[in-house]
Design a protein around this motif. Structure first.
Motif, PDB file in Angstrom:
ATOM      1  N   ARG A 134      -8.904   9.941 -14.802  1.00 58.42           N
ATOM      2  CA  ARG A 134      -9.433   9.736 -16.159  1.00 58.42           C
ATOM      3  C   ARG A 134      -9.521   8.250 -16.505  1.00 58.42           C
ATOM      4  NH1 ARG A 134      -7.522  13.808 -20.750  1.00 58.42           N
ATOM      5  NH2 ARG A 134      -9.363  12.827 -21.640  1.00 58.42           N
ATOM      6  N   ARG A 135      -8.639   7.455 -15.931  1.00 55.07           N
ATOM      7  CA  ARG A 135      -8.692   6.008 -16.149  1.00 55.07           C
ATOM      8  C   ARG A 135      -9.788   5.353 -15.327  1.00 55.07           C
ATOM      9  NH1 ARG A 135      -7.348   2.728 -19.230  1.00 55.07           N
ATOM     10  NH2 ARG A 135      -5.741   1.399 -18.334  1.00 55.07           N
ATOM     11  N   GLY A 136     -10.364   6.104 -14.365  1.00 55.62           N
ATOM     12  CA  GLY A 136     -11.382   5.530 -13.501  1.00 55.62           C
ATOM     13  C   GLY A 136     -10.798   4.614 -12.444  1.00 55.62           C
ATOM     14  N   SER A 137      -9.530   4.811 -12.097  1.00 58.24           N
ATOM     15  CA  SER A 137      -8.839   3.923 -11.163  1.00 58.24           C
ATOM     16  C   SER A 137      -9.494   3.955  -9.785  1.00 58.24           C
ATOM     17  CB  SER A 137      -7.371   4.328 -11.033  1.00 58.24           C
ATOM     18  OG  SER A 137      -6.731   4.300 -12.296  1.00 58.24           O
ATOM     19  N   PRO A 138      -9.680   2.793  -9.163  1.00 60.19           N
ATOM     20  CA  PRO A 138     -10.274   2.774  -7.821  1.00 60.19           C
ATOM     21  C   PRO A 138      -9.302   3.281  -6.764  1.00 60.19           C
ATOM     22  CG  PRO A 138      -9.621   0.568  -8.469  1.00 60.19           C
ATOM     23  CD  PRO A 138      -9.416   1.432  -9.672  1.00 60.19           C
ATOM     24  N   CYS A 139      -8.003   3.090  -6.990  1.00 60.78           N
ATOM     25  CA  CYS A 139      -7.034   3.565  -6.007  1.00 60.78           C
ATOM     26  C   CYS A 139      -5.669   3.735  -6.659  1.00 60.78           C
ATOM     27  CB  CYS A 139      -6.934   2.612  -4.810  1.00 60.78           C
ATOM     28  SG  CYS A 139      -6.365   0.950  -5.213  1.00 60.78           S
ATOM     29  N   VAL A 140      -4.809   4.495  -5.994  1.00 58.32           N
ATOM     30  CA  VAL A 140      -3.440   4.682  -6.469  1.00 58.32           C
ATOM     31  C   VAL A 140      -2.477   4.305  -5.342  1.00 58.32           C
ATOM     32  CG1 VAL A 140      -4.022   6.491  -8.124  1.00 58.32           C
ATOM     33  CG2 VAL A 140      -3.392   7.110  -5.770  1.00 58.32           C
ATOM     34  N   ILE A 141      -1.280   3.934  -5.746  1.00 55.68           N
ATOM     35  CA  ILE A 141      -0.233   3.570  -4.804  1.00 55.68           C
ATOM     36  C   ILE A 141       0.829   4.663  -4.822  1.00 55.68           C
ATOM     37  CG2 ILE A 141       1.382   1.772  -4.089  1.00 55.68           C
ATOM     38  CD1 ILE A 141      -1.616   0.921  -4.320  1.00 55.68           C
ATOM     39  N   ILE A 142       1.210   5.143  -3.625  1.00 54.40           N
ATOM     40  CA  ILE A 142       2.176   6.235  -3.518  1.00 54.40           C
ATOM     41  C   ILE A 142       3.303   5.806  -2.572  1.00 54.40           C
ATOM     42  CG2 ILE A 142       2.528   8.645  -2.861  1.00 54.40           C
ATOM     43  CD1 ILE A 142      -0.535   9.026  -3.288  1.00 54.40           C
ATOM     44  N   GLN A 143       4.526   5.912  -3.036  1.00 55.16           N
ATOM     45  CA  GLN A 143       5.673   5.684  -2.151  1.00 55.16           C
ATOM     46  C   GLN A 143       6.782   6.681  -2.511  1.00 55.16           C
ATOM     47  OE1 GLN A 143       8.569   2.398  -2.392  1.00 55.16           O
ATOM     48  NE2 GLN A 143       7.887   1.783  -0.320  1.00 55.16           N
ATOM     49  N   GLY A 144       6.877   7.712  -1.695  1.00 57.58           N
ATOM     50  CA  GLY A 144       7.960   8.675  -1.845  1.00 57.58           C
ATOM     51  C   GLY A 144       9.145   8.271  -0.979  1.00 57.58           C
ATOM     52  N   GLY A 145      10.080   9.194  -0.818  1.00 59.50           N
ATOM     53  CA  GLY A 145      11.279   8.892  -0.036  1.00 59.50           C
ATOM     54  C   GLY A 145      10.982   8.599   1.420  1.00 59.50           C
ATOM     55  N   ASP A 146      10.048   9.347   2.040  1.00 57.26           N
ATOM     56  CA  ASP A 146       9.713   9.140   3.443  1.00 57.26           C
ATOM     57  C   ASP A 146       9.096   7.759   3.663  1.00 57.26           C
ATOM     58  OD1 ASP A 146      10.649  11.673   3.981  1.00 57.26           O
ATOM     59  OD2 ASP A 146       8.651  12.601   3.991  1.00 57.26           O
ATOM     60  N   GLU A 147       8.155   7.396   2.778  1.00 61.66           N
ATOM     61  CA  GLU A 147       7.523   6.083   2.913  1.00 61.66           C
ATOM     62  C   GLU A 147       8.550   4.962   2.715  1.00 61.66           C
ATOM     63  OE1 GLU A 147       4.430   9.030   1.926  1.00 61.66           O
ATOM     64  OE2 GLU A 147       6.254   8.445   0.860  1.00 61.66           O
ATOM     65  N   LEU A 148       9.445   5.164   1.765  1.00 66.28           N
ATOM     66  CA  LEU A 148      10.479   4.165   1.513  1.00 66.28           C
ATOM     67  C   LEU A 148      11.343   3.952   2.761  1.00 66.28           C
ATOM     68  CD1 LEU A 148      12.091   2.312  -0.413  1.00 66.28           C
ATOM     69  CD2 LEU A 148      13.441   4.334  -1.049  1.00 66.28           C
ATOM     70  N   ALA A 149      11.722   5.048   3.420  1.00 64.45           N
ATOM     71  CA  ALA A 149      12.575   4.961   4.611  1.00 64.45           C
ATOM     72  C   ALA A 149      11.879   4.188   5.732  1.00 64.45           C
ATOM     73  CB  ALA A 149      12.953   6.358   5.080  1.00 64.45           C
ATOM     74  N   ARG A 150      10.559   4.296   5.793  1.00 58.93           N
ATOM     75  CA  ARG A 150       9.806   3.606   6.851  1.00 58.93           C
ATOM     76  C   ARG A 150       9.340   2.215   6.419  1.00 58.93           C
ATOM     77  NH1 ARG A 150       7.355   8.848   7.135  1.00 58.93           N
ATOM     78  NH2 ARG A 150       5.523   8.019   6.035  1.00 58.93           N
TER      79      ARG A 150
END
Length: 492
Positions: free
Chosen positions: A425-441
């Motif tokens: 809805r904001r028209g964002s070009p991209c989002v950033i995702i970091q869950g627990g698995d990404e954090l560990a790596r």
């Protein structure tokens, strides 16, 4: 109980004659105002800003025989029982400012200012009680070159905004010449003020109602298409002939037209000569009569004008609220007002200026396709996958901002699905995702929403979607900014 509370809730509504302005228009207006400002600055004008509220007597809009100022302005009394009013234009406050700082200002004093003004008048289609003006004024000289420069400024501003030559004209007249017309038809006494105003209004409406309509207003009156009746001035036939002849004067240039005006009404020599000089100054500077021209029908409404008056008119057609084709018309005007500063100082202080009706000019530019979509680049959204790690997500946002990118962290309390919907809805070009698995790596996922939406059209099943993960990349945490910049570069 609930019914009582519900009835006491205020209704969410905008006040009559006012309107809300949203992001895209605000950004477009800012760009438009910057262009106007650049032209005004190029002429050597300096900015000045006056308050939105002035003492009512400083504005000159009050009735001395009544307790309350007239309905043309929004007014109230302060704790000292002094009447205050919202400014109804930017010129009267400037006159007060010049009078108050007269000894310290350079003369002539050249300034510009923009801001909202307020009229306590009946609103209508396209007619608001709050609107924006952008003015430029020269105070402290009676030189016709100052009036000419204001006309040239108006022409240059319209062209800088994208209105092509031939699609506008700056029309020039002189209130002293109009005084000569009034004298020629015998309307010079105090008792004739009402009829004089009716004649001037009739002249001013020439482009809207034509000669026949003007003739009706000069004689018995006129009924318009809606059935509204306007009382006429009741002039005798000989005087009607004079006014109509005045409005039909033609010539190869302004000097020839003005000579014919002089022959017709014996107008004051000064009025003719200063108007001729104004037009000659414009011509010498390269502004021919296709851009700046004498027009006997220009009146201007405010009573404080004392000499040359000008109006910027757009010549192309548009459709009104009823869908009818009509001339777009005036988007600004001004003139010489040698008496406004005198009200404060008791001595003549000549002045001349021009005011752009910003909202109307904006509508004209939009009609011409000169207003581009001014939506700012939508922000990159950092999703919150773990509420205990808000600091980590905020650090990502800070890095993106420090790199000059528009970014925000999701501040709601919903889950990932709702967060993705919010980013869409904001028209964002991209989002950033970091869950627990990404954090560990030591990684982050960067999801390109634009490319993802396109890729999704070719994916039929959920399993295929999960396997493909379209437009989604995983990078090391320290490569976050570079990855986002690469995505944004695709759409810049």
């Amino acid at each position: 109980m609930s019914k009582t509370l519900k009835s006491e809730r205020p209704k969410a509504r905008v006040a009559k004659g006012f309107r809300d302005v949203e992001a895209s228009e605000i950004r477009a207006l800012k760009k438009m105002l910057q262009t106007i400002e650049q032209v005004y600055e190029s002429y050597g004008f300096d900015p000045v800003e006056t308050p939105t509220i002035e003492y009512t007597d400083a504005l000159g809009k009050f009735l001395p025989d009544q307790d309350r100022p007239n309905e043309g302005v929004f007014s109230f009394q302060d704790e000292d029982d002094q009447w205050l009013s919202l400014r109804y234009d930017l010129t009267a406050p400037l006159a007060r400012y010049v009078a108050e700082h007269y000894d310290s200002l350079p003369k002539p004093y050249r300034s510009y200012r923009s801001g909202w003004v307020y009229r306590n008048e009946k609103p209508g289609p396209g007619r608001f009680r709050q609107f924006m003006q952008f003015d430029a004024d020269t105070v402290g000289t009676s030189n016709p070159a100052a009036d000419a420069e204001i006309c040239m400024l108006a022409a240059d501003t319209l062209e800088a905004l994208g209105i092509p030559r031939g699609s506008y004209v700056i029309r020039v007249n002189n209130r002293k010449i109009l005084d000569g017309v009034m004298e020629a038809v015998g309307l010079t006494g105090i008792e004739d003020s009402g009829r004089r105003l009716t004649v001037l209004r009739a002249i001013d409406k020439l482009d809207k109602i034509g000669l026949d309509g003007v003739k009706d207003l000069l004689t018995s009156g006129r009924t318009d298409a809606s059935g509204d009746v306007t009382k006429g001035a009741g002039l005798i036939e000989d005087n009607v002939t004079i006014v109509l002849a005045y409005l039909q004067i033609v010539g190869k240039d302004g000097a020839e037209k003005l000579a014919k005006v002089n022959d017709l009404i014996g107008s004051e020599d000064l009025a003719i000569s200063e108007t001729v000089q104004l037009l000659l100054h414009c011509k010498d500077a390269g502004y021919e009569q296709d851009r700046i021209t004498f027009d006997p029908s220009v009146v201007r409404g405010l009573e404080y004008y004392t000499g040359p008056v000008f109006e910027a008119e757009l010549l192309f057609d548009a459709r009104n609220e009823e869908g009818e084709v009509t001339r777009f018309g005036s988007v600004g005007g001004g003139g010489r007002y040698d008496g406004l500063v005198e009200r404060f100082r008791g001595e003549k202080v000549p002045a001349t200026g021009f005011s752009i009706g910003v909202s109307r000019l904006y509508a004209a530019l939009k009609h011409l396709g000169k207003i581009e979509d001014q939506g700012a680049a939508a922000p990159v959204v950092v999703l919150v996958m773990d509420k205990e790690r808000m600091g980590d997500y905020q650090a990502m946002v800070t890095e993106l901002r420090q790199a000059g990118l528009r970014a925000e962290m999701y501040l709601g309390t919903s889950g990932m699905k709702a967060q993705m919907k919010y980013a869409d809805r904001r028209g964002s070009p991209c989002v950033i995702i970091q869950g627990g698995d990404e954090l560990a790596r030591g990684e982050v996922q960067v999801k390109d929403l634009v490319a993802g939406a396109e890729a999704a059209k070719a994916i039929e099943g959920r399993d295929e979607w999960r396997e493909a993960r379209p437009a989604q990349v995983t990078v090391k945490r320290d490569a976050l900014v570079a990855a986002v910049q690469e995505i944004l570069a695709r759409y810049s």
